[in-house]
Design a protein around this motif. Structure first.
Motif, PDB file in Angstrom:
ATOM      1  N   THR A   1       1.148  -1.243  -0.059  1.00 50.16           N
ATOM      2  CA  THR A   1       0.155  -0.004   0.129  1.00 50.16           C
ATOM      3  C   THR A   1       0.777   1.315  -0.197  1.00 50.16           C
ATOM      4  N   PHE A   2       2.041   1.237   0.910  1.00 45.91           N
ATOM      5  CA  PHE A   2       2.905   2.311   0.886  1.00 45.91           C
ATOM      6  C   PHE A   2       3.514   2.473  -0.638  1.00 45.91           C
ATOM      7  N   PHE A   3       3.778   1.374  -1.072  1.00 41.64           N
ATOM      8  CA  PHE A   3       4.535   1.460  -2.726  1.00 41.64           C
ATOM      9  C   PHE A   3       3.602   1.753  -3.562  1.00 41.64           C
ATOM     10  N   LEU A   4       2.309   1.567  -3.634  1.00 39.40           N
ATOM     11  CA  LEU A   4       1.416   2.015  -4.587  1.00 39.40           C
ATOM     12  C   LEU A   4       0.978   3.368  -4.163  1.00 39.40           C
ATOM     13  N   GLY A   5       1.108   4.058  -3.053  1.00 41.68           N
ATOM     14  CA  GLY A   5       0.963   5.507  -2.755  1.00 41.68           C
ATOM     15  C   GLY A   5       2.105   6.320  -3.323  1.00 41.68           C
ATOM     16  N   ALA A   6       3.169   5.554  -3.331  1.00 42.26           N
ATOM     17  CA  ALA A   6       4.536   6.416  -3.787  1.00 42.26           C
ATOM     18  C   ALA A   6       4.294   6.486  -5.432  1.00 42.26           C
ATOM     19  N   VAL A   7       3.617   5.262  -6.033  1.00 37.67           N
ATOM     20  CA  VAL A   7       3.675   5.280  -7.634  1.00 37.67           C
ATOM     21  C   VAL A   7       2.444   6.065  -7.763  1.00 37.67           C
ATOM     22  N   GLY A   8       1.501   6.315  -6.940  1.00 38.79           N
ATOM     23  CA  GLY A   8       0.360   7.594  -7.010  1.00 38.79           C
ATOM     24  C   GLY A   8       0.969   8.845  -7.264  1.00 38.79           C
ATOM     25  N   LYS A   9       1.916   9.206  -6.614  1.00 42.92           N
ATOM     26  CA  LYS A   9       2.661  10.492  -6.694  1.00 42.92           C
ATOM     27  C   LYS A   9       3.102  10.969  -7.827  1.00 42.92           C
ATOM     28  N   PHE A  10       3.933   9.868  -8.400  1.00 43.61           N
ATOM     29  CA  PHE A  10       4.550   9.941  -9.937  1.00 43.61           C
ATOM     30  C   PHE A  10       3.489   9.954 -10.745  1.00 43.61           C
ATOM     31  N   VAL A  11       2.491   9.374 -10.786  1.00 44.60           N
ATOM     32  CA  VAL A  11       1.327   9.374 -11.931  1.00 44.60           C
ATOM     33  C   VAL A  11       0.709  10.797 -11.829  1.00 44.60           C
ATOM     34  N   THR A  12       0.315  11.057 -10.598  1.00 44.75           N
ATOM     35  CA  THR A  12      -0.279  12.650 -10.712  1.00 44.75           C
ATOM     36  C   THR A  12       0.685  13.736 -10.932  1.00 44.75           C
ATOM     37  N   GLY A  13       1.819  13.426 -10.444  1.00 48.53           N
ATOM     38  CA  GLY A  13       2.823  14.491 -10.921  1.00 48.53           C
ATOM     39  C   GLY A  13       2.989  14.847 -12.357  1.00 48.53           C
ATOM     40  N   TYR A  14       2.882  13.724 -13.146  1.00 47.61           N
ATOM     41  CA  TYR A  14       2.633  13.767 -14.390  1.00 47.61           C
ATOM     42  C   TYR A  14       1.523  14.262 -15.277  1.00 47.61           C
ATOM     43  N   ALA A  15       0.337  13.908 -14.581  1.00 50.25           N
ATOM     44  CA  ALA A  15      -0.822  14.518 -15.118  1.00 50.25           C
ATOM     45  C   ALA A  15      -0.973  16.015 -14.753  1.00 50.25           C
ATOM     46  N   GLU A  16      -0.127  16.475 -13.523  1.00 50.94           N
ATOM     47  CA  GLU A  16      -0.155  17.759 -12.959  1.00 50.94           C
ATOM     48  C   GLU A  16       0.541  18.769 -14.205  1.00 50.94           C
ATOM     49  N   ALA A  17       1.775  18.087 -14.592  1.00 49.16           N
ATOM     50  CA  ALA A  17       2.543  18.912 -15.252  1.00 49.16           C
ATOM     51  C   ALA A  17       1.772  18.864 -16.668  1.00 49.16           C
ATOM     52  N   ARG A  18       1.182  18.021 -17.292  1.00 48.86           N
ATOM     53  CA  ARG A  18       0.654  18.104 -18.432  1.00 48.86           C
ATOM     54  C   ARG A  18      -0.539  19.138 -18.380  1.00 48.86           C
TER      55      ARG A  18
ATOM     56  N   SER B   1      -0.852  21.405 -16.445  1.00 49.71           N
ATOM     57  CA  SER B   1      -0.270  22.779 -15.978  1.00 49.71           C
ATOM     58  C   SER B   1       0.074  23.548 -17.553  1.00 49.71           C
ATOM     59  N   ALA B   2       0.890  22.532 -18.324  1.00 49.60           N
ATOM     60  CA  ALA B   2       1.367  23.189 -19.502  1.00 49.60           C
ATOM     61  C   ALA B   2       0.330  23.356 -20.468  1.00 49.60           C
ATOM     62  N   TRP B   3      -0.833  22.789 -20.437  1.00 48.67           N
ATOM     63  CA  TRP B   3      -2.193  22.806 -21.427  1.00 48.67           C
ATOM     64  C   TRP B   3      -2.882  24.045 -20.865  1.00 48.67           C
ATOM     65  N   THR B   4      -3.069  24.266 -19.689  1.00 44.64           N
ATOM     66  CA  THR B   4      -3.970  25.312 -19.090  1.00 44.64           C
ATOM     67  C   THR B   4      -3.376  26.467 -18.722  1.00 44.64           C
ATOM     68  N   GLY B   5      -1.780  26.505 -18.329  1.00 43.26           N
ATOM     69  CA  GLY B   5      -1.010  27.630 -17.637  1.00 43.26           C
ATOM     70  C   GLY B   5      -1.344  27.906 -16.393  1.00 43.26           C
ATOM     71  N   LEU B   6      -2.107  27.053 -15.851  1.00 44.42           N
ATOM     72  CA  LEU B   6      -2.273  27.020 -14.317  1.00 44.42           C
ATOM     73  C   LEU B   6      -1.316  26.339 -13.321  1.00 44.42           C
ATOM     74  N   ASP B   7      -1.018  26.719 -12.305  1.00 38.59           N
ATOM     75  CA  ASP B   7      -0.307  26.029 -11.523  1.00 38.59           C
ATOM     76  C   ASP B   7      -0.701  26.155 -10.078  1.00 38.59           C
ATOM     77  N   VAL B   8      -0.080  25.439  -9.162  1.00 33.68           N
ATOM     78  CA  VAL B   8      -0.328  25.592  -7.731  1.00 33.68           C
ATOM     79  C   VAL B   8       0.163  26.768  -7.082  1.00 33.68           C
ATOM     80  N   THR B   9       1.259  27.532  -7.702  1.00 27.74           N
ATOM     81  CA  THR B   9       1.867  28.459  -6.787  1.00 27.74           C
ATOM     82  C   THR B   9       0.990  29.745  -7.500  1.00 27.74           C
ATOM     83  N   THR B  10       0.925  30.762  -6.630  1.00 28.89           N
ATOM     84  CA  THR B  10       0.229  32.049  -6.773  1.00 28.89           C
ATOM     85  C   THR B  10       1.268  32.891  -7.792  1.00 28.89           C
ATOM     86  N   HIS B  11       2.514  32.705  -7.821  1.00 29.37           N
ATOM     87  CA  HIS B  11       3.366  33.684  -8.775  1.00 29.37           C
ATOM     88  C   HIS B  11       3.456  33.305  -9.914  1.00 29.37           C
TER      89      HIS B  11
END
Length: 377
Positions: free
Chosen positions: A27-44, A46-56
């Motif tokens: 379960t711990f390992f799958l949680g770690a894998v989940g971060k890699f998957v969501t990180g890639y999805a967020e990067a894509r 962010s690049a598509w929408t121009g949005l990000d988690v940071t205000t600056h």
């Protein structure tokens, strides 16, 4: 990584009937894998929408839209997916297992997230502090929906409470992430009430799940240690639910409205007393800057005065109404908080984020004051 593994060990060894270590580590390992998957999805995204988690990068509005609308839901969904094999297994046979396995998934996710953050920002104590305050928060987020899954251990299907618990965890995740990573270092002050509120809620959830378990394994070692800190123990979650139940009598609207006015008056008085004390102590409120942690003392002073008003108002409402339940004081404080949030949203949208962070503990303090002030039955 070390703090995450240490916290995982605490969660694992705190359970008297310990779960299979390979399943916990999976379960711990799958949680770690989940971060890699969501990180890639967020990067894509962010690049598509121009949005990000940071205000600056995306501004206040863009960062909040990205967090609440995409990042936080995807992250919490990945943790649920990481826990799902354990939830469906035959070893998920105690209510407390909902907290154990959800915490394992959250710690795996947080371990990778913190490693990536520190790799990108290798220098600076503020980033180390950010990862440290984010670590327990991930556990508290997952504990919300883990509690819901623990309640349905027999049927192995999410109950009606699960969507609400997951949605609450997602909202708290987005708000917390915005304070920790999206704003300046001074915004970390806003995480303290959130941590306190989530930690308290987790303890109540643990006690409730332990009470639902078998008598031979009702409490965990960790829970016994926490409970021993109290002389008579805090009220259980069931006791609080009963106090919020009307027992067939109608809701007294006049006490809700009157209580909301009392709460707003107490909030105004609390802020006024804080300002008066600050003036006497020569505190310069104009120096507040969210990018400088050393300037957050005036905010802490104002926040302390504001929060102190809630237990006082809750106590006064309970004493004046002489009602045996907490529903009227709870609704009154909630109405007052909602009114304050609406006004802040119109007048100072930036302050709204910090007000949301303080809202859970303010409401809990009001209920605590009402609990003390309600008539004995």
């Amino acid at each position: 990584m070390v703090p995450a593994l240490l916290l995982l060990a605490v969660v694992y060894f705190s359970d008297r009937r310990r779960e299979p270590l390979p399943l916990v580590l999976l379960t711990f390992f799958l949680g770690a894998v989940g971060k890699f998957v969501t990180g890639y999805a967020e990067a894509r995204a962010s690049a598509w929408t121009g949005l990000d988690v940071t205000t600056h990068v995306a501004g206040d509005t863009g960062a909040m839209i990205f967090l609440f609308g995409f990042a936080a839901p995807v992250r919490e969904a990945s943790k649920v997916a990481a826990m799902w094999p354990a939830f469906r297994s035959k070893y998920f046979d105690e209510p407390i297992d909902g907290i154990v396995y959800s915490s394992a998934a959250a710690l795996g996710f947080a371990c990778v997230e913190n490693a990536l953050v520190l790799r990108e920002h290798s220098l600076g104590w503020i980033w180390v502090l950010r990862t440290l305050v984010a670590l327990p928060a991930h556990v508290f987020f997952a504990a919300a929906w883990g509690y819901a899954l623990g309640r349905v251990k027999r049927i192995k299907r999410p109950g009606a409470i699960f969507p609400a618990a997951w949605l609450l965890a997602t909202v708290m995740h987005a708000l917390y992430c915005h304070l920790v990573y999206g704003r300046g270092p001074g915004a970390l002050v806003g995480t303290l009430p959130l941590l306190l509120a989530m930690g308290t809620a987790t303890i109540f959830g643990l006690r409730d799940l332990a009470a639902r378990g078998d008598r031979s394994s009702r409490t965990s070692i960790l829970l016994e240690r926490v409970s021993s800190l109290y002389v008579s123990g805090p009220p259980s979650l069931r006791t609080v639910r009963e106090a919020l139940h009307q027992e067939g009598q109608p809701i007294t609207i006049r006490w809700i409205v009157f209580g909301a006015l009392v709460t707003l008056g107490a909030m105004t008085l609390g802020v006024a007393l804080s300002v008066a004390f600050g003036h006497w102590a020569h505190v310069d409120f104009s120096t507040v800057d969210e990018h400088d942690v050393s300037t957050t003392a005036p905010v802490a002073l104002l926040g302390s005065g504001l929060l102190a008003a809630f237990p006082v108002s809750g106590y006064l409402i309970a004493r004046a109404s002489n009602l045996p339940t907490l529903l009227e004081p709870a609704l009154a404080s909630g109405l007052a908080i909602l009114g304050a949030l609406v006004l802040l949203g119109l007048a100072a949208p930036v302050a709204l984020v910090f007000a949301l962070a303080f809202s859970p503990i303010a409401w809990a303090l009001s209920c605590a004051g009402a609990w003390i002030g309600r008539p004995a039955r």
